[in-house]
Enzyme design. Sequence first.
Site, PDB file in Angstrom:
ATOM      1  N   HIS A  82      -1.723   0.203   3.533  1.00  0.00           N
ATOM      2  CA  HIS A  82      -3.043   0.783   3.236  1.00  0.00           C
ATOM      3  C   HIS A  82      -4.136  -0.288   3.294  1.00  0.00           C
ATOM      4  O   HIS A  82      -5.235  -0.037   3.791  1.00  0.00           O
ATOM      5  CB  HIS A  82      -3.042   1.476   1.875  1.00  0.00           C
ATOM      6  CG  HIS A  82      -2.003   2.551   1.770  1.00  0.00           C
ATOM      7  ND1 HIS A  82      -1.608   3.086   0.579  1.00  0.00           N
ATOM      8  CD2 HIS A  82      -1.271   3.181   2.727  1.00  0.00           C
ATOM      9  CE1 HIS A  82      -0.679   4.006   0.797  1.00  0.00           C
ATOM     10  NE2 HIS A  82      -0.447   4.069   2.092  1.00  0.00           N
ATOM     11  N   HIS A 245      -3.267  11.135   5.944  1.00  0.00           N
ATOM     12  CA  HIS A 245      -2.656   9.927   5.397  1.00  0.00           C
ATOM     13  C   HIS A 245      -1.686   9.305   6.402  1.00  0.00           C
ATOM     14  O   HIS A 245      -1.559   8.071   6.480  1.00  0.00           O
ATOM     15  CB  HIS A 245      -1.956  10.176   4.057  1.00  0.00           C
ATOM     16  CG  HIS A 245      -1.497   8.887   3.462  1.00  0.00           C
ATOM     17  ND1 HIS A 245      -2.356   8.030   2.800  1.00  0.00           N
ATOM     18  CD2 HIS A 245      -0.308   8.251   3.517  1.00  0.00           C
ATOM     19  CE1 HIS A 245      -1.695   6.947   2.461  1.00  0.00           C
ATOM     20  NE2 HIS A 245      -0.444   7.039   2.881  1.00  0.00           N
ATOM     21  N   ASP A 249      -1.796   5.510   7.621  1.00  0.00           N
ATOM     22  CA  ASP A 249      -0.620   4.633   7.670  1.00  0.00           C
ATOM     23  C   ASP A 249      -0.428   4.046   9.070  1.00  0.00           C
ATOM     24  O   ASP A 249      -0.157   2.853   9.215  1.00  0.00           O
ATOM     25  CB  ASP A 249       0.646   5.421   7.310  1.00  0.00           C
ATOM     26  CG  ASP A 249       0.874   5.546   5.814  1.00  0.00           C
ATOM     27  OD1 ASP A 249       0.280   4.778   5.039  1.00  0.00           O
ATOM     28  OD2 ASP A 249       1.682   6.417   5.431  1.00  0.00           O
ATOM     29  N   HIS A 272       6.661   4.477   9.135  1.00  0.00           N
ATOM     30  CA  HIS A 272       6.464   3.021   9.218  1.00  0.00           C
ATOM     31  C   HIS A 272       7.469   2.365  10.169  1.00  0.00           C
ATOM     32  O   HIS A 272       7.110   1.525  10.983  1.00  0.00           O
ATOM     33  CB  HIS A 272       6.593   2.380   7.845  1.00  0.00           C
ATOM     34  CG  HIS A 272       5.631   2.940   6.849  1.00  0.00           C
ATOM     35  ND1 HIS A 272       4.271   2.938   7.066  1.00  0.00           N
ATOM     36  CD2 HIS A 272       5.824   3.527   5.649  1.00  0.00           C
ATOM     37  CE1 HIS A 272       3.680   3.502   6.022  1.00  0.00           C
ATOM     38  NE2 HIS A 272       4.592   3.870   5.155  1.00  0.00           N
TER      39      HIS A 272
HETATM   40 ZN   LIG Z   1       0.827   5.391   3.112  1.00  0.00          ZN
END
Ligand SMILES: [Zn+2]
Length: 311
Positions: A82, A245, A249, A272
């Site tokens: 973030h 979001h 990310d 991720h």
């Molecule tokens: Zn996140």
Amino acid sequence: MLQQRTLKSLTRAVGVGLHSGQRVEMTLRPAPADTGIVFRRVDLPQVADIPVKPESVCDCRMATTISPGGDPGAAKVNTIEHLMSACAGLGLDNLYIDITAEEVPILDGSSAAFVYLLQSAGIELQKAPKRFLRVNKPVEVRDGEGRSLKWARLEPYNSFKLAFEIDFDHPAVDQTGQRVEFDFASGQYKRDIARARTFGFTKDVEHMRARGLGLGASMDNAIVVDDHRVLNSDGLRYDDEFVKHKILDAIGDLYVAGHMLLASYTAYKSGHAMNNQLLRALLAQRDAWDIVTFEDTRNAPRGLSELAPAW
Ligand SMILES: [Zn+2]
């Protein structure tokens, strides 16, 4: 010349780690041109410098974790994404981040608080050209089949835009927008993306806590969803906050490259780990990318040439 950027002065943040639940202090300081973003674990007997770069990423189970050279036994910093997203949103190239524990504070679960902190410290232009990582041919990674299929792709594009689609098969999430596109050319990172919070499902809490994850999570720093609905009393900040979001990310995950990408990113249920795989797949193909600078700012892509492209 489109110049590199750092902070004008230092700024501090205090909070808890989302996963560790540990209290942490962070000091963000200006850094010379061509330093990149470097975390420094100042709580250790010998300060450990951890530069943010793709090969430093050592774990992506729930958040992005880095260590020197990606060595899982070395000093680490967790949940950098973030803060990295905020740095990308503000076009910050060079920064020292002194940190007193293993995890970046979660603050309100979005990148808005980081954007506010960095903006308050002010942004300084530096005497070195800002570098971009230009994608010159498509690169894709995919995993699974049918219901478990997920993929992420980069293609050439003369700015940086992202499109993300989620499918959680969950009543509260499915009611919201499932696909979103964001183009940095809009200059609206702060308005459209930065406020989107991380989210978690109550059904996962026990399992996560057993693995030592999510110990700092609360409705103050995450959207919490039970089997049917969002539990936060004030609801969502955006109608499509979940998928936004995921864009936030992805911006942070890709900024681990050390430079803003000039590319179009498209993803379906990526996370991720897959975003990092995509970055590594790109960098491994030497003819798929090059580094570019803009001698004449008028030639720079729209939205990336302003002092702070976030607004
Ligand atoms: Zn996140």
